[in-house]
Structure formats: C-alpha cells, structure tokens
Design a protein around this motif. Structure first.
Motif, PDB file in Angstrom:
ATOM      1  N   LYS A  40      38.026  80.617  42.748  1.00  0.00           N
ATOM      2  CA  LYS A  40      37.456  81.966  42.805  1.00  0.00           C
ATOM      3  C   LYS A  40      38.478  83.080  43.011  1.00  0.00           C
ATOM      4  CE  LYS A  40      35.367  81.949  47.489  1.00  0.00           C
ATOM      5  NZ  LYS A  40      36.174  80.863  48.039  1.00  0.00           N
ATOM      6  N   GLU A  41      39.705  82.699  43.361  1.00  0.00           N
ATOM      7  CA  GLU A  41      40.739  83.746  43.482  1.00  0.00           C
ATOM      8  C   GLU A  41      41.457  84.003  42.164  1.00  0.00           C
ATOM      9  OE1 GLU A  41      40.830  85.380  46.248  1.00  0.00           O
ATOM     10  OE2 GLU A  41      39.440  83.983  47.213  1.00  0.00           O
ATOM     11  N   LYS A  42      41.089  83.272  41.115  1.00  0.00           N
ATOM     12  CA  LYS A  42      41.830  83.362  39.842  1.00  0.00           C
ATOM     13  C   LYS A  42      41.165  84.338  38.871  1.00  0.00           C
ATOM     14  CE  LYS A  42      44.973  80.295  40.952  1.00  0.00           C
ATOM     15  NZ  LYS A  42      46.392  80.661  41.083  1.00  0.00           N
ATOM     16  N   HIS A  43      42.020  85.003  38.068  1.00  0.00           N
ATOM     17  CA  HIS A  43      41.550  86.013  37.117  1.00  0.00           C
ATOM     18  C   HIS A  43      42.155  85.736  35.745  1.00  0.00           C
ATOM     19  CE1 HIS A  43      40.070  88.429  40.502  1.00  0.00           C
ATOM     20  NE2 HIS A  43      41.172  88.024  41.125  1.00  0.00           N
ATOM     21  N   ALA A  44      41.303  85.706  34.724  1.00  0.00           N
ATOM     22  CA  ALA A  44      41.794  85.386  33.372  1.00  0.00           C
ATOM     23  C   ALA A  44      41.395  86.471  32.383  1.00  0.00           C
ATOM     24  CB  ALA A  44      41.214  84.042  32.929  1.00  0.00           C
ATOM     25  N   ALA A  45      42.323  86.777  31.470  1.00  0.00           N
ATOM     26  CA  ALA A  45      42.050  87.754  30.397  1.00  0.00           C
ATOM     27  C   ALA A  45      41.897  87.017  29.074  1.00  0.00           C
ATOM     28  CB  ALA A  45      43.202  88.758  30.308  1.00  0.00           C
ATOM     29  N   MET A  46      40.856  87.357  28.341  1.00  0.00           N
ATOM     30  CA  MET A  46      40.603  86.754  27.026  1.00  0.00           C
ATOM     31  C   MET A  46      41.160  87.703  25.974  1.00  0.00           C
ATOM     32  SD  MET A  46      38.770  84.070  27.852  1.00  0.00           S
ATOM     33  CE  MET A  46      37.808  83.577  26.445  1.00  0.00           C
ATOM     34  N   TYR A  71      37.775  88.420  32.066  1.00  0.00           N
ATOM     35  CA  TYR A  71      37.740  89.779  31.530  1.00  0.00           C
ATOM     36  C   TYR A  71      38.064  89.734  30.040  1.00  0.00           C
ATOM     37  CZ  TYR A  71      38.537  90.800  36.504  1.00  0.00           C
ATOM     38  OH  TYR A  71      38.457  90.849  37.871  1.00  0.00           O
ATOM     39  N   ASN A  72      37.298  90.482  29.246  1.00  0.00           N
ATOM     40  CA  ASN A  72      37.603  90.585  27.817  1.00  0.00           C
ATOM     41  C   ASN A  72      38.656  91.678  27.610  1.00  0.00           C
ATOM     42  OD1 ASN A  72      37.417  90.300  24.999  1.00  0.00           O
ATOM     43  ND2 ASN A  72      36.007  92.022  24.912  1.00  0.00           N
ATOM     44  N   PHE A  73      39.767  91.321  26.973  1.00  0.00           N
ATOM     45  CA  PHE A  73      40.817  92.277  26.626  1.00  0.00           C
ATOM     46  C   PHE A  73      40.477  92.792  25.232  1.00  0.00           C
ATOM     47  CE2 PHE A  73      44.805  93.336  24.616  1.00  0.00           C
ATOM     48  CZ  PHE A  73      45.587  93.894  25.614  1.00  0.00           C
ATOM     49  N   GLU A  74      40.056  94.032  25.135  1.00  0.00           N
ATOM     50  CA  GLU A  74      39.666  94.540  23.805  1.00  0.00           C
ATOM     51  C   GLU A  74      40.927  94.961  23.063  1.00  0.00           C
ATOM     52  OE1 GLU A  74      36.070  96.823  23.131  1.00  0.00           O
ATOM     53  OE2 GLU A  74      35.649  96.618  25.269  1.00  0.00           O
ATOM     54  N   THR A  75      41.347  94.128  22.134  1.00  0.00           N
ATOM     55  CA  THR A  75      42.660  94.324  21.504  1.00  0.00           C
ATOM     56  C   THR A  75      42.763  95.701  20.834  1.00  0.00           C
ATOM     57  OG1 THR A  75      41.847  93.138  19.586  1.00  0.00           O
ATOM     58  CG2 THR A  75      43.129  91.865  21.162  1.00  0.00           C
ATOM     59  N   SER A  76      41.674  96.158  20.190  1.00  0.00           N
ATOM     60  CA  SER A  76      41.772  97.438  19.461  1.00  0.00           C
ATOM     61  C   SER A  76      41.769  98.638  20.406  1.00  0.00           C
ATOM     62  CB  SER A  76      40.632  97.563  18.446  1.00  0.00           C
ATOM     63  OG  SER A  76      39.414  97.552  19.158  1.00  0.00           O
TER      64      SER A  76
END
Ligand code: CP
Length: 310
Positions: A40-46, A71-76
């Motif tokens: 639960k302390e971990k954070h990931a970006a897609m 978290y979704n990384f919105e590339t555009s």
C-alpha cells in the motif's frame, strides 16, 4: 513467495530461469487463493503510448489487489509533448514519489536505454522500476510469462511439448518473447507463416509455410494478431485466410488454442472456433494475466525493500 530479486523487467532475456519459474509458481499460488502481499505504500504510473485492453487493465487490477496506488500517465497531456526527454520524465516521476513505471511503447529499446542511462551516468532521484508492457515488435515479456503460466496449468511437463505459432511472426513481440522463454523449458517450436510474415533471423525454431504439415503432433497452437499498424504495404488477407486461418476443422484434436488478443475475428481464427469450448483458453490467458502481473509486481516491490516484505 518469490525470493528472487528483480529491479526492472526489460525482456525475457534479462530474466533468469529461476526468476521465470518463481513468477509462474507464485502466480499459480495466488490463483489458488494465496493472499497477495500488501504494497500500500507503492505508487505506479501507467505510461501507455499505444492502445491496450488486456495489459493495461490487468496491471491496474493487479496493483489494486496489491493495495498499491495506480495513476494513468496521459502521454498526450504530459510534458513529453513539450519536448521533455523520456529519462527526465521518469526521473521527475521518481522525485514525485513513484516506485514503478509500466510502459507500453512502439520505440524499440526505449526501456533498456533509459535503465542504462541511469546505470551509466545520469542518475534517477530515487529507485524507480521500469516494467515493459509491450515494446515495438521485439518484446512483450509479461505476455510470455502469462502464456507460460497458462501452459504450465494445462501440461505438467513442458519438456518436449510441440508448439506451433501461426501468423504474423515478423511483427509480433508476443511471438519473440514466447520463443525466448519456452525454448528454455524444452518446448519444440514450429513457426508457420506466409513468406511475408516470416523472420528467419529468429533462432531455435523450425520454419514452415504449410499449416497441415506444421500441425502434425501439435500440443499447442498459438495464433497471432496481424499487426496492421506495423505493416507497410498490402496484407494479402484472402491468401492468408485461405491458407493460415485456424478453424474447427484444421485445429488438431488434442491441441489447445492460444491467442494473445486482440483477435481479428474470422481472419486469424474463425468466430465459430473462438466462441466454442476450444476457444476458452484464450480467456484463461487474459484471466491469468492478473495473477502473473501480481507476482511480477510483488517481486519488484520486494526487491526495492531489500528483499523484505513490502
Ligand atoms: N495481449 C495484449 O498485449 O493485449 P492488449 O494490447 O489489449 O494489452
């Protein structure tokens, strides 16, 4: 529980055979009811530059089951569109507090190059794992790992199994990662494709352009998607359908049918076959994707904590 140390996931080549087995064993343990670690302390970006259904959502589901934040990384909409380079983007994500980036890209070698830059000069602000969720035409390691889990579930011993891969092998990162992985476990691999989908630089497989010949003694038939977006020129669909489409009639009686998805219905495989009992393994692959990705993420997050529980 996985005890191996894994900092990033670049490709199958960079995994030891022990790590591959540990991931598969843990995935099957979780499928049978073992509780995933709490992360639960971990954070990931897609970070997905290409479209995806299975890989994106099974990683998201896996992260949710681990209790991690995703978290979704919105590339555009990101600063990449203002010219920031990829290393700087990842480094800033590390500084903000991310522990992992899950990356899908068409750019060959992007993930390995970024990891090497961190090892050889520029340094990330803090540890951040890069995970390949499909890169160009060369590597899709988490797909090969979930396929391995699916095959292990069906067959107790992989040594000597006959796998036939059918279709657009030239453009398929799934085929290349599967060949790399399954060769290590003694699977005999035939690749059947029309000339325009062959890539004879791929080693340790037997090439064949006749499907009936290739299907003799097959235990597993793996169809591939025709990668229209990576093909320059015209795909000869009529010729392909006539000679290489998998049907209820030509699929060997005792073979299982696999396909990484998404499927071009009635081109690679008939709808009748996909919707029959024999098409069910394809859904099992998607189902196993979640357990496999939980096992991979657990192993990576544990290694960030020096091997201790997350
Ligand atoms: N198998 C696979 O990679 O599917 P997606 O493109 O939907 O993620």
């Amino acid at each position: 529980m996985c005890s191996a140390k894994l900092e990033n996931l670049i490709d199958i080549k960079s995994l030891s055979t022990e790590e591959i087995s540990a991931i598969a064993d843990r995935a099957l343990e979780i499928k049978c009811g073992a509780k995933p670690l709490s992360c639960k302390e971990k954070h990931a970006a897609m970070i997905f530059f290409e479209n995806s259904t299975r890989t994106y959502f099974s990683f998201e589901m896996a992260l949710n089951k681990l209790g991690a934040s995703v978290y979704n990384f919105e590339t555009s909409k990101s600063s990449l569109s203002k010219g920031e380079d990829f290393f700087d983007t990842v480094n800033n994500l590390a500084a903000i507090g991310f522990d992992a980036c899950i990356i899908r890209t068409s750019e060959e070698g992007l993930i390995k190059r970024t990891i090497e830059e961190n090892q050889n000069g520029r340094k990330f602000f803090k540890k951040i794992a890069l995970i390949n969720a499909g890169e160009g035409s060369s590597a899709h390691p988490t797909q090969a790992l979930l396929d391995f889990v699916t095959i292990k579930e069906k067959f107790s011993d992989l040594n000597g199994l006959n796998l036939v891969i059918v279709g657009d092998i030239r453009h398929s990162r799934v085929a290349k990662s599967n060949i790399e992985l399954l060769n290590r476990f003694g699977v005999k691999i035939k690749c059947v494709a029309p000339k325009y989908f062959m890539d004879e630089t791929i080693k340790n497989v037997e090439w064949c352009d006749n499907m009936d010949e290739a299907f003799e003694n097959a235990d597993i038939v793996m169809a591939l998607r025709i990668q229209k977006e990576r093909i320059q020129g015209i795909v000869e669909f009529e010729d392909y359908i006539k000679n290489y489409r998998i049907t209820e009639k030509n699929l060997p009686k005792n073979a299982i049918l696999m396909h990484p998805g998404p499927v071009n219905r009635d081109i690679e495989v008939t709808s009748g076959l996909l919707d029959s009992k024999r098409g069910e393994t394809i859904m099992t692959q998607a189902h196993n994707g979640v357990f496999t990705r939980i096992a991979i993420l657990e192993m990576i997050f544990q290694s960030q904590n020096g091997g201790a529980n997350v």
